[in-house]
Design an enzyme around this catalytic site. Structure first.
Site, PDB file in Angstrom:
ATOM      1  CG  HIS A  63       0.473  -1.990 -35.486  1.00 51.94           C
ATOM      2  ND1 HIS A  63       1.009  -2.082 -36.750  1.00 51.94           N
ATOM      3  CD2 HIS A  63       0.042  -0.707 -35.338  1.00 51.94           C
ATOM      4  CE1 HIS A  63       0.916  -0.893 -37.343  1.00 51.94           C
ATOM      5  NE2 HIS A  63       0.333  -0.051 -36.511  1.00 51.94           N
ATOM      6  CG  ASN A 110       3.548  -8.177 -38.227  1.00 53.23           C
ATOM      7  OD1 ASN A 110       2.607  -7.998 -37.467  1.00 53.23           O
ATOM      8  ND2 ASN A 110       3.964  -7.240 -39.066  1.00 53.23           N
TER       9      ASN A 110
END
Length: 314
Positions: free
Chosen positions: A158, A189
């Site tokens: 994201h 991440n």
């Protein structure tokens, strides 16, 4: 765009600017205000009211600057040259709680900007109810798909984090558009980058608003022949670009109207999650040069005049 044009045409003053560069960057931008008036306390319910921080074109793709008529002899040759419109301009996507500029060549975003505050971070939204999905507002030639990521070894990372938008399930769902993701090293991440996102959320306890601009970088490096090259992997049949690095520019708005600026860059590689975030602080100018975006200088350019730089900004 009408809102932005009103901003551009207004006579604003930056009452003071101070930049301190060292291990990282600290900045105190005193709030925008009109001449002879006290600092403005903006509610900023519309993210576009803060768009002066991010460059956005004011002409849509495939539209004329002025209407062209067959056989017309215009005073500007450009009117005729572009009568069939522009092949493309920056693709702006206005979501429920973030604004995105899409990069159709790399199949990810140029940047994503979101507004964080305590109300936005609280709610009943559950990411388990959200699914990664193609962005059908992007032409099929230029969009990423879930199949591009399958077996690639990269996470769908994201840019506007899902946890930043718990206030509304639709808002959270929209963070799962693949236009809001980029191929990200799983360790990064889930560890250090996740830590940076949590840190940004924690800042809402101390600031009225936290604006976060996130995006990919594709940085050059020296190869064996001594020359500099920009190299990056692509994944899937749609050749989704794998960034070499990611940036976050964090704009911190105080209740007094003052603004602080912090900017971070992390490599798209495993990073020790115990590494202090201060190690990733960089001068915002380095992100501007690498990304082609403008932050602080862009604010200055949109003012009609500037007051003297404060002592800290000599």
């Amino acid at each position: 765009m009408k809102t932005m044009n009103r901003i551009l045409n207004s006579k604003w003053l930056v009452s003071g600017v101070s930049l301190t560069l060292g291990t990282g960057i600290g900045a105190g931008l005193v709030g925008l205000k009109k001449a002879n008036e006290s600092p403005i306390r903006e509610t900023l319910s519309d993210i576009y009211k803060r768009i002066p921080i991010i460059p956005i074109p004011n002409v849509d793709a495939a539209t004329d600057l002025s209407k062209y008529h067959t056989g017309q002899v215009g005073t500007a040759r450009a009117t005729e040259i572009i009568k069939y419109g522009f092949p493309a301009l920056t693709h702006i996507k206005n979501r429920e709680s973030y604004v995105l500029s899409y990069d159709p060549r790399n199949r990810t975003a140029h940047w994503v900007i979101e507004q964080l505050n305590i109300p936005n971070l609280t709610g009943e939204s559950d990411r388990k109810c959200s699914e990664f999905k193609e962005d059908d507002s992007v032409h099929v030639y230029h969009r990423a798909t879930n199949w591009d990521y399958k077996g690639s070894g990269f996470d769908r990372g994201h840019l506007a984090a899902a946890a930043n938008h718990k206030w509304n399930q639709k808002a959270m769902d929209e963070t799962f558009y693949l236009s809001n993701t980029a191929p990200q090293n799983p360790h990064l991440n889930q560890k250090a980058w996740n830590g940076l996102e949590k840190y940004c959320r924690s800042l809402t306890r101390h600031y009225q608003n936290v604006f976060v601009c996130t995006g990919p970088l594709y940085l050059p490096r020296t190869e064996a022949d001594g020359k500099m090259y920009v190299k990056y992997q692509v994944i899937g049949k749609n050749n989704v670009a794998v960034p070499t690095h990611f940036f976050k520019v964090v704009i911190l708005e105080k209740r007094s109207g003052e603004v602080e600026l912090r900017s971070y860059v992390m490599p798209n590689a495993p990073v020790d999650e115990n590494t202090p975030l201060e190690r990733f602080l960089v001068p915002v100018e380095s992100i501007e040069r690498a990304s082609g975006l403008l932050f602080v200088p862009n604010i200055m350019k949109r003012t009609s005049s500037l007051r003297a730089i404060t002592a800290g900004g000599k």
